[in-house]
Design a protein around this motif. Structure first.
Motif, PDB file in Angstrom:
ATOM      1  N   LEU A 184      27.831 -22.786  10.222  1.00  0.00           N
ATOM      2  CA  LEU A 184      27.214 -24.090   9.983  1.00  0.00           C
ATOM      3  C   LEU A 184      26.206 -24.382  11.082  1.00  0.00           C
ATOM      4  CD1 LEU A 184      30.298 -26.326   9.049  1.00  0.00           C
ATOM      5  CD2 LEU A 184      28.688 -25.211   7.480  1.00  0.00           C
TER       6      LEU A 184
ATOM      7  N   GLY B  40      24.617 -24.350   5.822  1.00  0.00           N
ATOM      8  CA  GLY B  40      25.596 -23.308   6.050  1.00  0.00           C
ATOM      9  C   GLY B  40      25.374 -22.088   5.181  1.00  0.00           C
TER      10      GLY B  40
ATOM     11  N   SER C  62      21.338 -19.769   7.360  1.00  0.00           N
ATOM     12  CA  SER C  62      21.921 -21.086   7.621  1.00  0.00           C
ATOM     13  C   SER C  62      20.834 -22.110   7.924  1.00  0.00           C
ATOM     14  CB  SER C  62      22.906 -21.003   8.794  1.00  0.00           C
ATOM     15  OG  SER C  62      24.005 -20.186   8.470  1.00  0.00           O
TER      16      SER C  62
ATOM     17  N   LEU D   1      24.969 -25.907   1.498  1.00  0.00           N
ATOM     18  CA  LEU D   1      25.453 -24.560   1.709  1.00  0.00           C
ATOM     19  C   LEU D   1      24.921 -23.649   0.608  1.00  0.00           C
ATOM     20  CD1 LEU D   1      27.428 -26.169   3.552  1.00  0.00           C
ATOM     21  CD2 LEU D   1      29.208 -24.560   2.845  1.00  0.00           C
TER      22      LEU D   1
END
Length: 242
Positions: free
Chosen positions: A89, A181, A199, A216
């Motif tokens: 992350l 992420g 990321s 994500l």
């Protein structure tokens, strides 16, 4: 810590300059060393404290950028060998420049520390949260299945959003973070830079979509990039010696 027959701590220490090291440790709250000054226990305590100090960010106490990159390299190697999922992350405090401009860098430091504390409270002991830049943070989450990735990221975002930061007698602030992420490619010899780029791309998407949100990758990457193919079939990665 053993000493050679010719080592006389109390005499030889007179020629060494420990004042600066002790000052740094005291400023970081690590100056309470056990043992008599000059003893083996005292020296080992100083070495251990200095090692700990060099691995952590001075403002937040989180692992620093150097420690983060070392851990990231180890984790991506572990994923390549074991195939276990690992999530990276990347976090950025939203509109942080406005805080500094409006209230000064002292208040900005309080905000950074508050976000760091919130981040540390949201992760497992096995995870590694780090401060990697001014208002930038990262978290390495080993063995984090894709089904839980979004939940973890949202927990961090909400924890920061709900926090009220007391920055003075009458000044209370609230801040938010954007989070991106990506999962490390499983069973693939990749690089930390590739993982970070993916990321970062999701972090940029969170920023561009309005901030205070998590983005994500929809699914763990199953394709192999040209650089990763080179690592698989072309020998050592750039800069690595046999």
């Amino acid at each position: 810590m053993s000493t050679s027959p010719g080592f006389r701590p109390t005499q030889d220490l007179a020629s060494l300059q420990f004042d600066r090291a002790l000052q740094l440790l005291q400023q970081a709250g690590l100056g309470d060393l056990q043992g008599a000054p000059g003893s083996a226990v005292w020296l080992q305590g100083m070495i251990d404290a200095l090692c700990d100090l060099s691995s952590r960010d001075a403002l937040t106490g989180l692992p620093n950028r150097r420690t983060f990159f070392a851990a990231l390299s180890r984790e991506i190697d572990r994923v390549a060998r074991s195939g276990e999922p690992a999530l990276l992350l990347m976090l950025d405090i939203d509109h942080f420049k406005r805080v500094n401009d409006a209230h000064g860098h002292g208040v900005g430091d309080l905000v950074i520390k508050a976000v760091a504390d919130a981040l540390a409270e949201c992760v497992r002991p096995m995870d590694l949260p780090a401060r990697i830049g001014g208002e930038e943070f990262a978290v390495i989450l080993p063995n984090c299945p894709p089904a839980f990735g979004q939940t973890v990221a949202e927990r961090v975002r909400l924890r920061v959003e709900k926090q009220i930061i007391a920055a003075g007698p009458t000044l209370k602030l609230g801040v938010t973070v954007s989070i991106g992420g990506a999962y490390a490619p499983q069973w693939v010899r990749s690089t930390p830079s590739i993982w970070m780029e993916r990321s970062d791309l999701q972090l940029y998407r969170a920023k561009s979509e309005g901030r205070n949100r998590t983005c994500l990758e929809p699914t763990p990457v199953s394709t192999v990039s040209a650089e990763e193919k080179g690592l698989l079939f072309g020998g050592n990665p750039p800069g690595e010696l046999e």
